[in-house]
Enzyme design. Structure first.
Site, PDB file in Angstrom:
ATOM      1  N   LYS A  12       0.834  -1.206   0.000  1.00 49.49           N
ATOM      2  CA  LYS A  12       0.000   0.000   0.000  1.00 49.49           C
ATOM      3  C   LYS A  12       0.868   1.254   0.000  1.00 49.49           C
ATOM      4  O   LYS A  12       2.033   1.225   0.393  1.00 49.49           O
ATOM      5  CB  LYS A  12      -0.915   0.019   1.244  1.00 49.49           C
ATOM      6  N   CYS A  13       0.267   2.354  -0.418  1.00 48.33           N
ATOM      7  CA  CYS A  13       0.895   3.661  -0.462  1.00 48.33           C
ATOM      8  C   CYS A  13       1.545   3.975   0.896  1.00 48.33           C
ATOM      9  O   CYS A  13       0.930   3.712   1.924  1.00 48.33           O
ATOM     10  CB  CYS A  13      -0.172   4.699  -0.788  1.00 48.33           C
ATOM     11  N   PRO A  14       2.758   4.451   0.899  1.00 45.94           N
ATOM     12  CA  PRO A  14       3.590   4.946  -0.189  1.00 45.94           C
ATOM     13  C   PRO A  14       4.625   3.932  -0.686  1.00 45.94           C
ATOM     14  O   PRO A  14       5.504   4.275  -1.460  1.00 45.94           O
ATOM     15  CB  PRO A  14       4.302   6.134   0.431  1.00 45.94           C
ATOM     16  N   ASP A  39      -2.123  -1.551  -5.578  1.00 49.64           N
ATOM     17  CA  ASP A  39      -2.625  -0.374  -4.866  1.00 49.64           C
ATOM     18  C   ASP A  39      -3.164   0.636  -5.876  1.00 49.64           C
ATOM     19  O   ASP A  39      -2.424   1.094  -6.746  1.00 49.64           O
ATOM     20  CB  ASP A  39      -1.501   0.255  -4.044  1.00 49.64           C
TER      21      ASP A  39
END
Length: 81
Positions: A12-14, A39
């Site tokens: 997932k981000c980042p 993502d």
């Protein structure tokens, strides 16, 4: 010229953008990086990263939740015309 693959599915981000930046930092100009992500924010983050680094996205493909980027490492020594 080589093509390296980076499987970032499930991250997932980042993390996808950070890991892509790190991988590009180890590459030579002209090399390609194929990045696989799931993502949805990677569709925004990775193109933004590439605009910052000056590298080039050759292709973006989607297959369901999977996003694939093909990125070419830029030659930083080239003089802009």
């Amino acid at each position: 010229m080589t093509t390296a693959k980076l499987d970032l599915t499930g991250l997932k981000c980042p993390l996808p953008a950070l890991k892509t930046r790190k991988a590009l930092g180890r590459m030579k100009p002209g090399d390609r990086l194929e990045v696989h992500c799931t993502d949805p924010l990677a569709a925004i983050d990775i193109p933004n990263l590439i605009s910052e680094t000056g590298d080039r996205i050759e292709d973006i493909a989607r297959d369901g939740a999977q996003i694939r980027f093909l990125i070419e490492k830029a030659d930083r020594t080239a003089v802009p015309q």
